[in-house]
Design an enzyme around this catalytic site. Structure first.
Site, mmCIF file in Angstrom:
data_model
loop_
_atom_site.group_PDB
_atom_site.id
_atom_site.type_symbol
_atom_site.label_atom_id
_atom_site.label_comp_id
_atom_site.label_asym_id
_atom_site.label_seq_id
_atom_site.Cartn_x
_atom_site.Cartn_y
_atom_site.Cartn_z
ATOM 1 C CB CYS A 7 -3.937 7.933 2.455
ATOM 2 S SG CYS A 7 -2.773 8.090 3.831
ATOM 3 C CG ASN A 10 -0.123 4.853 7.239
ATOM 4 O OD1 ASN A 10 0.535 4.020 7.856
ATOM 5 N ND2 ASN A 10 -1.366 5.118 7.570
ATOM 6 C CB CYS A 12 -2.464 13.410 6.182
ATOM 7 S SG CYS A 12 -0.970 14.430 6.251
ATOM 8 N NE ARG A 13 -4.935 11.654 1.734
ATOM 9 C CZ ARG A 13 -4.717 11.377 0.467
ATOM 10 N NH1 ARG A 13 -5.689 11.527 -0.416
ATOM 11 N NH2 ARG A 13 -3.532 10.957 0.052
ATOM 12 C CB SER A 14 -4.827 5.930 5.755
ATOM 13 O OG SER A 14 -3.434 6.025 5.832
ATOM 14 C CG ASP A 124 -2.397 14.813 -0.156
ATOM 15 O OD1 ASP A 124 -2.218 15.124 1.039
ATOM 16 O OD2 ASP A 124 -1.487 14.384 -0.898
HETATM 17 P P1 4NP Z 1 -1.485 11.269 3.232
HETATM 18 O O1 4NP Z 1 -0.790 12.681 2.905
HETATM 19 O O2 4NP Z 1 -1.403 10.435 1.961
HETATM 20 O O3 4NP Z 1 -2.886 11.650 3.575
HETATM 21 O O4 4NP Z 1 -0.716 10.685 4.380
HETATM 22 C C1 4NP Z 1 0.497 12.826 2.398
HETATM 23 C C2 4NP Z 1 1.590 12.674 3.213
HETATM 24 C C3 4NP Z 1 2.857 12.841 2.724
HETATM 25 C C4 4NP Z 1 3.037 13.181 1.393
HETATM 26 C C5 4NP Z 1 1.938 13.325 0.570
HETATM 27 C C6 4NP Z 1 0.662 13.146 1.065
HETATM 28 N N1 4NP Z 1 4.347 13.382 0.898
HETATM 29 O O5 4NP Z 1 4.457 13.745 -0.291
HETATM 30 O O6 4NP Z 1 5.332 13.193 1.625
#
Ligand code: 4NP
Length: 199
Positions: A7, A10, A12-14, A124
């Protein structure tokens, strides 16, 4: 068999996909033959544990994400992993921009493997609320179940082809032709299924 979930951050989703898929695979015929990891297309959170909300919601479904740490995708991942499974189209575009041409076919969207899910991408949840983290888990569970089934099918096709091949080596020409027709049919079945095409 090595699977990498990807994602943006790294956190939340992945990592959620890594934990959910690992659990489902361990309860399937893939148990013991699959390695799982996750990474982000950016390194902002490298070294961090998953977001506390992801940890909390995954725990409610019996998935423990506490030991995971974020890292950025590296070029060697495309060589090391058999499948690179992205959460959204932005991740796919980023991965394709850094992936050697010979490995492009490894990049797929997780929800291409989901049977009934109306979403194409895992949304997201970073700026969202509890319901968004639950939705992420719902769709990741469905995509992971589909991916496990796909890999189990692939594994049994490989085993069946191997058995037929062994037989044809021992047998006569007719058996060889049958084996060839069988493998061609499997390849055509796969090609005919749009959802698994590279996107
Ligand atoms: P992820 O979510 O891609 O599912 O891990 C996010 C985590 C952090 C951020 C954006 C999305 N960020 O902007 O810091």
């Amino acid at each position: 068999m090595k699977i990498l979930f990807v994602c943006l951050g790294n956190i939340c989703r992945s990592p959620t996909a890594e934990g959910v898929f690992r659990k489902l695979a361990s309860e399937s015929p893939l148990a013991g033959s699959v390695e799982v990891d996750s990474a982000g297309t950016v390194g902002f959170h490298a070294g961090d544990p998953p977001d506390p909300r992801s940890i909390e919601h995954a725990a409610l479904r019996g998935v423990d994400l506490r030991g995971l740490r974020a890292r950025e995708v590296i070029a060697a991942d495309f060589n090391d992993f058999d499948h690179v499974i992205a959460m959204d189209e932005r991740n796919v575009a980023h991965l394709k921009s850094i992936c050697p041409a010979r490995h492009i076919g490894k990049i797929k969207l997780l929800l291409a493997f989901a049977d009934t899910c109306k979403l194409r991408e895992v949304p997201d949840p970073y700026h969202g609320a509890a319901g968004d983290f639950e939705l992420v888990l719902d769709v990741i569970e469905e995509g992971s179940r589909g991916l496990v089934n796909y890999l189990v099918d692939q594994q049994s096709v490989a085993t069946a082809e191997h058995a037929e091949f062994a037989q044809s080596v021992k047998g006569h020409k007719g058996q060889y032709v049958r084996r060839y027709a069988f493998s061609r049919r499997v390849r055509e079945d796969f090609r005919g299924d749009d959802r698994h095409r590279e996107s």
